[in-house]
Motif scaffolding. Structure first.
Motif, PDB file in Angstrom:
ATOM      1  N   GLN A 186     -32.377  15.898   3.887  1.00  0.00           N
ATOM      2  CA  GLN A 186     -32.694  17.134   3.674  1.00  0.00           C
ATOM      3  C   GLN A 186     -31.482  17.824   2.627  1.00  0.00           C
ATOM      4  O   GLN A 186     -30.260  17.588   2.910  1.00  0.00           O
ATOM      5  N   THR A 187     -31.777  18.347   1.547  1.00  0.00           N
ATOM      6  CA  THR A 187     -30.768  19.056   0.782  1.00  0.00           C
ATOM      7  C   THR A 187     -31.260  20.570   0.683  1.00  0.00           C
ATOM      8  O   THR A 187     -32.581  20.945   0.456  1.00  0.00           O
ATOM      9  N   PHE A 188     -29.865  21.358   1.125  1.00  0.00           N
ATOM     10  CA  PHE A 188     -30.457  22.898   1.068  1.00  0.00           C
ATOM     11  C   PHE A 188     -29.297  23.314   0.765  1.00  0.00           C
ATOM     12  O   PHE A 188     -27.911  23.011   0.502  1.00  0.00           O
ATOM     13  N   ARG A 189     -29.218  24.811   0.549  1.00  0.00           N
ATOM     14  CA  ARG A 189     -28.364  25.551  -0.052  1.00  0.00           C
ATOM     15  C   ARG A 189     -27.606  26.423   1.161  1.00  0.00           C
ATOM     16  O   ARG A 189     -28.570  27.166   1.792  1.00  0.00           O
ATOM     17  N   ALA A 190     -26.508  26.618   1.318  1.00  0.00           N
ATOM     18  CA  ALA A 190     -25.925  27.460   2.332  1.00  0.00           C
ATOM     19  C   ALA A 190     -24.710  28.126   1.916  1.00  0.00           C
ATOM     20  O   ALA A 190     -23.725  27.638   0.997  1.00  0.00           O
ATOM     21  N   ARG A 191     -24.515  29.245   2.378  1.00  0.00           N
ATOM     22  CA  ARG A 191     -23.181  30.105   2.205  1.00  0.00           C
ATOM     23  C   ARG A 191     -22.290  30.245   3.202  1.00  0.00           C
ATOM     24  O   ARG A 191     -22.393  30.779   4.260  1.00  0.00           O
ATOM     25  N   PRO A 192     -21.205  29.735   3.108  1.00  0.00           N
ATOM     26  CA  PRO A 192     -20.042  29.502   3.953  1.00  0.00           C
ATOM     27  C   PRO A 192     -19.668  31.093   4.352  1.00  0.00           C
ATOM     28  O   PRO A 192     -19.722  31.623   3.386  1.00  0.00           O
ATOM     29  N   LEU A 193     -19.534  31.465   5.672  1.00  0.00           N
ATOM     30  CA  LEU A 193     -19.119  32.919   6.008  1.00  0.00           C
ATOM     31  C   LEU A 193     -17.793  33.025   6.772  1.00  0.00           C
ATOM     32  O   LEU A 193     -17.928  32.153   7.925  1.00  0.00           O
TER      33      LEU A 193
END
Length: 237
Positions: A186-193
């Protein structure tokens, strides 16, 4: 498939790159115990992004009444014993209120800020007076301790292969799940917070941290800033 998302392996793949057969296989960890300890027994739970019911079924076994929401009809076909609703989380408007709204699976880290805002608005929109929102965050080293792998006691290996910046504070993450008889990616986009950024995102939606439920601060119990379920911040649709 959403831009920046991809999945490979046997069976159906959802728009965010999740493999239905994979998520039907994944075992549940201690998350249901964390949830059960933070909310009243028998509470009405709205589970946003339920997938194939990994946590849904465990919560039902503990006596909760669960409404499971997912954008994938193929995922919801695997859910048993719960009411199901097929809808993107950020667009959901059931016109009902629940004791607990559950936003797990790191959904609060979605790369698109507007989608995140929509998800948090959906949480507040469906929250009963006196209710709470339970949110699962990424671990604080999720994007930096890469590559890494974990061998699950059930006999499969999970690898976070890479986490590469793609701009605007968003990373492209690639994960692999290796079973004896099949492999999924799985390849996905995530925003570190950071903790501060996370709490600011909650405040924007009219929520605040009531308490962190685990020592690693990955599980959070949030409540409305005011008694009007946050409507002073953005209103109801």
């Amino acid at each position: 498939m959403r831009e920046g998302y991809e999945g490979t392996g046997p069976g159906a793949i959802t728009p965010d790159g999740c493999a239905v057969e994979l998520y039907a296989r994944l075992p549940v960890g201690d998350e249901p115990d964390v949830i059960a300890a933070a909310v009243p027994a028998g509470a009405r739970v709205l589970e946003l992004g339920s997938g194939a019911g990994r946590m849904t079924h465990a919560l039902l076994e503990r006596g909760f009444e669960v409404t499971a929401v997912d954008e994938s009809a193929e995922m919801l076909e695997r859910v048993r014993g719960a009411r199901t609703v097929c809808s993107p989380v950020e667009e959901l408007d059931l016109g009902e209120a629940f004791d607990v709204v559950l936003l797990a699976s790191f959904l609060v880290h979605v790369g698109d800020v507007e989608v995140r805002r929509g998800m948090l608005r959906s949480c507040v929109r469906h929250l009963a007076e006196g209710g709470c929102v339970l949110i699962q965050r990424e671990g604080e080293d999720y994007h930096t301790d890469v590559p890494r792998e974990r061998v699950d006691p059930a006999g499969f290996t999970v690898r976070i292969v890479s986490s590469e910046p793609v701009g605007d504070g968003v990373d492209s993450v690639r994960a692999e799940y290796v079973f004896p008889d099949a492999t999924w990616t799985q390849t996905f986009r995530a925003r570190p917070l950071t903790r501060r950024q996370f709490e600011e995102a909650l405040a924007e939606a009219g929520l605040r941290v009531d308490r962190y439920l685990t020592a690693d601060r990955m599980w959070v119990r949030a409540v409305p800033v005011t008694g009007d379920r946050g409507r002073s911040s953005f209103g109801r649709r």
